[in-house]
Design an enzyme around this catalytic site. Structure first.
Site, mmCIF file in Angstrom:
data_model
loop_
_atom_site.group_PDB
_atom_site.id
_atom_site.type_symbol
_atom_site.label_atom_id
_atom_site.label_comp_id
_atom_site.label_asym_id
_atom_site.label_seq_id
_atom_site.Cartn_x
_atom_site.Cartn_y
_atom_site.Cartn_z
ATOM 1 N N TRP A 1 0.834 -1.202 0.000
ATOM 2 C CA TRP A 1 0.000 0.000 0.000
ATOM 3 C C TRP A 1 0.871 1.255 0.000
ATOM 4 C CZ3 TRP A 1 -0.541 4.258 3.173
ATOM 5 C CH2 TRP A 1 -1.697 5.020 2.992
ATOM 6 N N HIS A 2 2.017 1.176 0.708
ATOM 7 C CA HIS A 2 2.881 2.352 0.811
ATOM 8 C C HIS A 2 3.583 2.692 -0.483
ATOM 9 C CE1 HIS A 2 2.196 2.024 5.117
ATOM 10 N NE2 HIS A 2 2.629 3.260 5.198
ATOM 11 N N GLY A 3 3.733 1.753 -1.367
ATOM 12 C CA GLY A 3 4.378 2.071 -2.631
ATOM 13 C C GLY A 3 4.525 0.840 -3.499
#
Lengths: 497, 352
Positions: free
Chosen positions: A329-331
């Site tokens: 989700w963060h990248g």
């Protein structure tokens, strides 16, 4: 329109004044209009994308509540599940296409080259829409909440659209729940001086974290990380600790600005950071760090997967799934996945070793309630979290391992007593100013850790003292902040996620 | 809320805002770049109103050429050199407006090197140095409206409205002189004993070269501004030591000179007065276009005599009201001596 831009300051002032001047029944429409304006300042096309997500989840809510009226239980549950699945599928497909498509193709191609197969030649030149991960998750939470019966079905499309697009928390959280925010949209907010004052104070503190601390320590972090092979242990450790501070102040500062801005208009958003670096274990850290996201994963992924109710092995697998997903989700990059995986692993291993730890504590006669014991736990947690930040900040997994290796092997403590220390992007005056600002941050966090909210306590002080605090913060930002020409208004880190 | 509480609230907010503005103003002043340690434009406002007889305006050529203290010693009139680096003619126009508003001098002398520039707005740092010292008033608003390029974005404009945005990064290089203006006795002039020998240049070029339209337009505005306010205007060009690289400027100056004649504005052409000035090309220049202290003394003395001869300037020497000028002159002599002694070791910035 970034929060740390002059445009936003003008925008916010005008919006707040107008908000309290127009009649209550039009306010949500007004906020909806300005929220779309705010979002479309980045790129008007983004507005359309958010609109699509809004329509899908809005309809899913209505359809689920219709299905709820089906008499036959089996059919009712089946239809409700179908609608939830459709909402998830369509929203996650959009997210996947814009955020992960190129990453997935690149990863697939790497595998195919290993297998000596011809790589796929497809790529889409799409710009990642700002905040897409945030509002997608927020909209999805509504679908599930309606499914679970935790929230009423919102029939007023515009009120629902405002829930998805509410500008203070639109692009970088906190990821709100319908239970909290949607209800507030229908509530009447009358002007309250304390709301305005405390909201502005929290915003001011957010700016202090972002502009004074985060953006200044970032100079050193970038310098060292961009050229890690020419630095030794001391610089790399310092840069990593500074990165821990940078990302906390960047993201925490952003959340504070968002929460403060919402409060000025009478909205209460959920807390997003609660003194994360005072955590006594990695699990504790995740209860204090980016709370709105961790609880999202807990409520909508960990618990549906079975949580800890299906035995130890399943629990460990579920933790790993949640943290790998959180990393992704963060990248869209493997080093984020590695970061998430490492955080999951810490918790799994920590849980497995619990009996061992307890045995050791017993043998050594550890004073578990003492400050020194907590301090030890906090320090170990901080070190573990910092190791994981290396994976987060480095440009790839291999680089992260090299950096960790250099931290241990290229020992150069003499740097601490030499002037070369001040050649890492911050001169000695800047370095000391940053340290002083970090000290303020630590003191405020200590207060918060002891459940003493500084803004509430400030209210009890004499007026002159309150003013002095405001002026110090304001001028600290104005003078020592990193903004203006010669400074590339470095985007809030979390906008990319 | 009770009425009394409401009033209390309003008063609190008002006092806070005032306090904030005061701090804002002070920190802007401290952080602002003070051109050559003098804060030429900002310090101009510290002069007693209507106490200045002559104002010299222009680029570095003016602050390297005209020393108000030398003029005081020579003829006893008061003057100020309102010159900044790369000052374009339009910027000179607005500074003159401020000079007339606050001092209403008898004569304004414009050094016309600024005719060289191809736009109203030269470069951001130079325009900042020239206008940031002007307080927010009608002239400043006019500058924002007319001088700043249309293409400028909001944040760049805000940097002019609130210069603290532009300068705040200076906090880590502040010195004592940033907190209070030093060398106010210089009144805009810069003392430099650095010298660089020049070869005596040949004939002064006589050809003309078109100047930028805006500069010509503003030149005409300057003429009418002075006429409307009954201020005498004198144009001039300080001498230069090299035509090989400087010829184009001189050709542009020729255009200005011709236009000045058409408009009936006097022009003192120092290039044509080399013999009268007894210029020494070995010591009178600090680089190929700027005068050294030795050259400045000659040029200032000449223009002081010229001004006294042509305009009704009063000799204030001995007048009790101007005792501070007498004191400043003594300080100036000390400063000059100090600079002369340290000239061999000092490294000075380049000019434009």
């Amino acid at each position: 329109m970034l929060f740390n831009s002059f445009n936003f300051l003008i925008f916010f002032t005008v919006v707040c004044l107008a908000y309290y001047l127009i009649p209550h029944r039009f306010r949500y429409l007004f906020l909806l209009a300005v929220s779309y304006f705010f979002y479309m300042c980045w790129n008007p096309k983004y507005g359309l994308l958010m609109f699509i997500s809004t329509v899908i989840t809005y309809l899913s809510g209505i359809l689920i509540s219709r299905a709820d009226k089906i008499q036959q239980e089996g059919r009712r549950i089946r239809w409700k599940k179908i609608f939830v699945a459709l909402s998830f599928l369509s929203n996650l497909s959009i997210l996947f296409f814009f955020k992960y498509f190129n990453f997935a193709v690149a990863s697939l191609n790497r595998v195919m080259t290993h297998l000596h197969m011809a790589p796929l030649n497809v790529s889409f030149d799409v710009l990642l829409p700002v905040g897409i991960s945030f509002y997608t998750f927020q909209a999805l939470s509504y679908t599930i909440d309606v499914y679970r019966g935790d929230i009423y079905t919102e029939r007023n499309f515009f009120k629902y659209a405002l829930f998805v697009s509410f500008f203070p928390q639109l692009v970088a959280g906190p990821i709100e729940r319908s239970k909290n925010l949607l209800r507030q949209i229908s509530t009447k907010h009358t002007f309250n001086l304390w709301n305005v004052q405390s909201g502005l104070t929290q915003m001011l503190y957010g700016y202090f974290q972002k502009v004074v601390i985060s953006d200044n320590v970032a100079i050193l972090v970038n310098k060292v990380y961009d050229n890690y092979s020419s630095y030794g242990s001391v610089e790399l450790i310092l840069a990593t600790v500074f990165f821990a501070i940078q990302i906390y102040c960047d993201f925490g500062g952003y959340s504070n600005i968002a929460i403060g801005a919402a409060r000025v208009m009478g909205f209460e958003l959920m807390e997003n950071f609660n003194t994360p670096y005072f955590s006594v274990s990695v699990a504790d850290f995740w209860r204090r760090w980016h709370i709105s996201l961790s609880t999202w994963f807990r409520d909508y992924l960990y618990i549906p997967l079975g949580g800890n109710r299906k035995g130890k092995i399943r629990k460990y697998i579920n933790i790993m799934i949640v943290f790998l997903a959180s990393g992704l989700w963060h990248g869209a990059n493997w080093h984020f996945v590695a970061w998430g995986g490492l955080n999951g692993l810490y918790q799994v291993v920590g849980d497995m070793l619990r009996p061992v730890r307890e045995k050791v504590n017993q043998l050594l006669g550890a004073k578990k309630e003492s400050f020194s014991h907590h301090f030890l736990e906090m320090s170990v947690t901080f070190i573990l979290i910092n190791i994981s930040w290396v994976f987060f900040r480095a440009s790839g997994i291999r680089q992260a391992f090299t950096i960790l290796k250099r931290m241990v092997t290229c020992w150069n403590p003499w740097l601490l007593v030499s002037n070369d220390f001040y050649k890492l992007g911050l001169n000695n005056r800047q370095f000391h100013m940053v340290l002083l600002a970090i000290l303020v941050l630590i003191l405020i966090d200590i207060g918060k850790y002891r459940k003493k909210d500084w803004i509430g306590r400030l209210r009890k002080q004499e007026v002159w003292f309150q003013w002095a605090v405001y002026l110090v913060l304001l001028f600290w930002i104005l003078i020592f902040g990193s903004y203006g020409p010669g400074y590339d208004a470095s985007q809030f880190i979390y906008f990319q996620f | 809320m009770l009425k009394r509480q409401k009033i209390y609230c309003v008063v609190c907010v008002a006092v806070f805002l005032l306090l904030f503005l005061w701090c804002f103003h002070k920190s802007t002043y401290i952080l602002r770049y003070k051109a050559h340690a003098n804060d030429t434009v900002g310090s101009f406002y510290n002069e007693k109103s209507d106490s200045i007889d002559v104002v010299f305006v222009g680029s570095s050529h003016a602050y390297r050429g005209f020393s108000p203290m030398e003029a005081w010693n020579r003829q006893g009139f008061t003057s100020y050199t309102l010159a900044t680096q790369e000052q374009s003619i339009p910027v000179s126009y607005y500074l003159m407006k401020e000079a007339i508003r606050t001092q209403h001098p008898k004569v304004i002398v414009l050094e016309v090197y600024g005719a060289k520039f191809k736009a109203d707005y030269t470069t951001t740092p130079r325009v900042h140095a020239a206008i940031d010292g002007i307080p927010i008033n009608r002239t400043k608003l006019e500058i924002f409206g007319k001088l700043l390029p249309r293409s400028m974005n909001m944040s760049e404009i805000l940097e002019f409205v609130f210069p603290i945005i532009y300068y705040h990064d200076r906090w880590d290089s502040l010195e004592e002189k940033d907190f209070h203006p030093l060398n106010s006795c210089l009144r805009g002039f810069l003392v430099s004993y650095k010298t660089q020998a020049q070869e005596e240049p040949g004939e002064v070029p006589t050809e003309e070269e078109k100047i930028y339209e805006g500069a010509m337009e503003y030149l005409e505005k300057i003429v009418s501004l002075c006429r409307e306010n009954n201020v005498e205007l004198l144009l001039c060009q300080t001498p230069s030591g090299d035509y090989s690289s400087y010829g184009i400027v001189r050709r542009k100056v020729n255009t200005v000179k011709k236009r000045a004649q058409e408009l009936g504005v006097p022009f003192v052409d120092f290039e044509q007065l080399r013999d009268e000035l007894h210029l020494d090309y070995a010591t009178d220049f600090r680089d190929h276009t700027h005068l050294s202290m030795y050259g400045a003394e000659k040029v200032t003395n000449y223009i002081s005599d010229y001004l006294t001869e042509h305009y009704e300037l009063v000799d204030h020497r001995g007048d009790g009201e101007y005792a501070d000028w007498e004191q400043d002159y003594q300080d100036y002599l000390l400063l000059k001596e100090e600079k002369r002694l340290s000239s061999s070791t000092e490294v000075e910035p380049a000019d434009e």
